[in-house]
Motif scaffolding. Structure first.
Motif, PDB file in Angstrom:
ATOM      1  N   GLN A  50       0.986  -0.999  -0.229  1.00  0.00           N
ATOM      2  CA  GLN A  50      -0.223   0.175   0.038  1.00  0.00           C
ATOM      3  C   GLN A  50       1.204   1.211   0.434  1.00  0.00           C
ATOM      4  O   GLN A  50       1.884   0.988  -0.128  1.00  0.00           O
ATOM      5  N   GLN A  51       0.500   2.343   0.744  1.00  0.00           N
ATOM      6  CA  GLN A  51       1.421   3.397   0.094  1.00  0.00           C
ATOM      7  C   GLN A  51       2.218   3.854   0.886  1.00  0.00           C
ATOM      8  O   GLN A  51       2.823   4.738   0.700  1.00  0.00           O
ATOM      9  N   ASN A  52       2.047   3.599   2.158  1.00  0.00           N
ATOM     10  CA  ASN A  52       2.905   3.613   3.279  1.00  0.00           C
ATOM     11  C   ASN A  52       4.551   2.457   2.878  1.00  0.00           C
ATOM     12  O   ASN A  52       5.304   2.792   4.262  1.00  0.00           O
ATOM     13  N   GLY A  53       4.044   1.561   2.114  1.00  0.00           N
ATOM     14  CA  GLY A  53       4.814   0.907   1.918  1.00  0.00           C
ATOM     15  C   GLY A  53       4.263  -0.538   2.222  1.00  0.00           C
ATOM     16  O   GLY A  53       5.664  -1.415   2.673  1.00  0.00           O
ATOM     17  N   PHE A  54       3.772  -1.353   3.361  1.00  0.00           N
ATOM     18  CA  PHE A  54       3.180  -1.760   4.065  1.00  0.00           C
ATOM     19  C   PHE A  54       2.932  -2.996   2.968  1.00  0.00           C
ATOM     20  O   PHE A  54       2.555  -2.077   1.794  1.00  0.00           O
ATOM     21  N   LEU A  55       2.178  -4.178   3.246  1.00  0.00           N
ATOM     22  CA  LEU A  55       2.041  -5.644   2.499  1.00  0.00           C
ATOM     23  C   LEU A  55       0.785  -5.012   2.747  1.00  0.00           C
ATOM     24  O   LEU A  55       0.138  -4.769   3.336  1.00  0.00           O
ATOM     25  N   HIS A  56      -0.029  -4.491   2.019  1.00  0.00           N
ATOM     26  CA  HIS A  56      -1.691  -4.574   1.957  1.00  0.00           C
ATOM     27  C   HIS A  56      -2.416  -5.243   2.373  1.00  0.00           C
ATOM     28  O   HIS A  56      -2.029  -6.478   2.456  1.00  0.00           O
ATOM     29  N   GLY A  57      -3.575  -4.714   3.367  1.00  0.00           N
ATOM     30  CA  GLY A  57      -4.380  -5.604   4.282  1.00  0.00           C
ATOM     31  C   GLY A  57      -5.322  -6.407   3.380  1.00  0.00           C
ATOM     32  O   GLY A  57      -5.385  -7.813   3.768  1.00  0.00           O
ATOM     33  N   GLY A  58      -5.513  -6.116   2.271  1.00  0.00           N
ATOM     34  CA  GLY A  58      -6.550  -7.250   1.101  1.00  0.00           C
ATOM     35  C   GLY A  58      -5.749  -8.883   0.959  1.00  0.00           C
ATOM     36  O   GLY A  58      -5.834  -9.472   0.522  1.00  0.00           O
ATOM     37  N   VAL A  59      -4.198  -8.395   0.858  1.00  0.00           N
ATOM     38  CA  VAL A  59      -3.451  -9.392   0.943  1.00  0.00           C
ATOM     39  C   VAL A  59      -3.200  -9.844   1.554  1.00  0.00           C
ATOM     40  O   VAL A  59      -2.714 -11.413   1.644  1.00  0.00           O
ATOM     41  N   VAL A  60      -3.376  -9.590   3.174  1.00  0.00           N
ATOM     42  CA  VAL A  60      -2.749 -10.083   4.700  1.00  0.00           C
ATOM     43  C   VAL A  60      -4.302 -10.909   4.085  1.00  0.00           C
ATOM     44  O   VAL A  60      -4.017 -11.916   4.899  1.00  0.00           O
ATOM     45  N   GLN A  88      -8.112  -9.807  12.661  1.00  0.00           N
ATOM     46  CA  GLN A  88      -6.829  -8.256  13.435  1.00  0.00           C
ATOM     47  C   GLN A  88      -5.799  -8.572  13.006  1.00  0.00           C
ATOM     48  O   GLN A  88      -4.524  -9.338  13.136  1.00  0.00           O
ATOM     49  N   TYR A  89      -5.398  -7.161  12.771  1.00  0.00           N
ATOM     50  CA  TYR A  89      -4.454  -6.402  11.942  1.00  0.00           C
ATOM     51  C   TYR A  89      -3.535  -6.064  12.937  1.00  0.00           C
ATOM     52  O   TYR A  89      -3.732  -4.848  14.087  1.00  0.00           O
ATOM     53  N   VAL A  90      -2.528  -6.891  13.720  1.00  0.00           N
ATOM     54  CA  VAL A  90      -1.593  -6.381  15.115  1.00  0.00           C
ATOM     55  C   VAL A  90      -0.584  -5.346  14.893  1.00  0.00           C
ATOM     56  O   VAL A  90      -0.439  -4.756  15.908  1.00  0.00           O
ATOM     57  N   ARG A  91       0.197  -5.825  13.503  1.00  0.00           N
ATOM     58  CA  ARG A  91       0.377  -4.413  12.894  1.00  0.00           C
ATOM     59  C   ARG A  91       1.349  -4.535  11.910  1.00  0.00           C
ATOM     60  O   ARG A  91       0.648  -5.615  11.131  1.00  0.00           O
ATOM     61  N   PRO A  92       1.481  -3.348  11.368  1.00  0.00           N
ATOM     62  CA  PRO A  92       1.796  -3.544   9.672  1.00  0.00           C
ATOM     63  C   PRO A  92       3.100  -4.944   8.934  1.00  0.00           C
ATOM     64  O   PRO A  92       3.887  -5.304  10.351  1.00  0.00           O
ATOM     65  N   ALA A  93       2.286  -5.829   8.087  1.00  0.00           N
ATOM     66  CA  ALA A  93       3.725  -6.867   7.715  1.00  0.00           C
ATOM     67  C   ALA A  93       4.582  -5.889   6.249  1.00  0.00           C
ATOM     68  O   ALA A  93       4.162  -5.210   5.875  1.00  0.00           O
ATOM     69  N   THR A  94       5.998  -6.124   7.123  1.00  0.00           N
ATOM     70  CA  THR A  94       6.677  -5.304   6.482  1.00  0.00           C
ATOM     71  C   THR A  94       7.978  -6.133   6.586  1.00  0.00           C
ATOM     72  O   THR A  94       8.765  -5.837   6.176  1.00  0.00           O
ATOM     73  N   GLY A  95       7.827  -7.511   6.390  1.00  0.00           N
ATOM     74  CA  GLY A  95       9.070  -8.957   6.676  1.00  0.00           C
ATOM     75  C   GLY A  95       8.982  -8.827   4.848  1.00  0.00           C
ATOM     76  O   GLY A  95       8.677  -8.497   3.737  1.00  0.00           O
ATOM     77  N   GLY A  96      10.398  -9.678   4.333  1.00  0.00           N
ATOM     78  CA  GLY A  96      10.306 -10.268   4.043  1.00  0.00           C
ATOM     79  C   GLY A  96       9.026 -10.885   2.810  1.00  0.00           C
ATOM     80  O   GLY A  96       8.596 -11.113   1.743  1.00  0.00           O
ATOM     81  N   VAL A  97       8.164 -11.844   3.814  1.00  0.00           N
ATOM     82  CA  VAL A  97       7.937 -12.851   3.498  1.00  0.00           C
ATOM     83  C   VAL A  97       6.006 -12.932   4.546  1.00  0.00           C
ATOM     84  O   VAL A  97       6.481 -12.672   5.519  1.00  0.00           O
ATOM     85  N   LEU A  98       5.688 -12.977   4.292  1.00  0.00           N
ATOM     86  CA  LEU A  98       4.360 -13.663   4.960  1.00  0.00           C
ATOM     87  C   LEU A  98       3.803 -15.131   4.565  1.00  0.00           C
ATOM     88  O   LEU A  98       4.294 -15.861   3.749  1.00  0.00           O
ATOM     89  N   ARG A  99       3.372 -15.434   5.554  1.00  0.00           N
ATOM     90  CA  ARG A  99       3.639 -16.452   6.534  1.00  0.00           C
ATOM     91  C   ARG A  99       2.235 -16.808   7.659  1.00  0.00           C
ATOM     92  O   ARG A  99       1.498 -16.049   8.394  1.00  0.00           O
ATOM     93  N   ALA A 100       1.518 -17.719   6.630  1.00  0.00           N
ATOM     94  CA  ALA A 100      -0.269 -17.756   7.550  1.00  0.00           C
ATOM     95  C   ALA A 100      -0.377 -19.059   8.398  1.00  0.00           C
ATOM     96  O   ALA A 100      -0.081 -20.213   7.004  1.00  0.00           O
TER      97      ALA A 100
END
Length: 141
Positions: A50-60, A88-100
């Protein structure tokens, strides 16, 4: 499942995931599947931010939905549909890989309740929790 229904395993689950055009678009991959559990991962790319550089919430949210459904499918069988989930989003997603990482917490004959922890993973392999989701999945068969 009948004797003619193929057993659900990681290879078959990966084929199901690959049959989803949106999953291919975001580059999702299943790294674990079975016994009421599933782990879905995707790399953080510039076009998924998203615009702030975090992984977009829709992708999460997508990752939570698919991991929840795959975990339930490991328990209920392949023909399942998400009935609903909350995140519930607890902090911005900033790492290289998202793991669910999703796990069935209760399953009946036709539905399962699944919890999913979503973390980012940095270059050293350290995980940071960024969201928590819970969903209900129904058997469509």
């Amino acid at each position: 499942m009948s004797d003619q229904t193929p057993a659900l395993d990681l290879d078959l689950a990966r084929k199901v995931l690959d049959a989803q055009p949106f999953s291919r678009l975001v580059g999702a991959r299943l790294t674990e599947f079975g016994a009421g559990r599933a782990v879905l991962e995707l790399d953080r790319r510039d076009d998924l931010r998203q615009q702030n550089g975090f992984l977009h919430g829709g992708v999460v949210s997508y990752a939570a939905d698919n991991a929840i459904t795959f975990a339930a499918g490991a328990e209920l069988g392949a023909a399942v549909l998400t009935a609903g989930f909350s995140i519930q989003y607890v902090r911005p997603a900033t790492g290289g890989v998202l793991r669910a990482r999703a796990e069935v917490v209760h399953a009946g004959r036709r539905q399962a309740v699944v919890r999913c922890d979503l973390s980012t993973v940095d270059e050293q392999g350290a995980e940071t929790l960024c969201a928590v989701a819970q969903g209900t999945v129904l058997s469509a068969g």
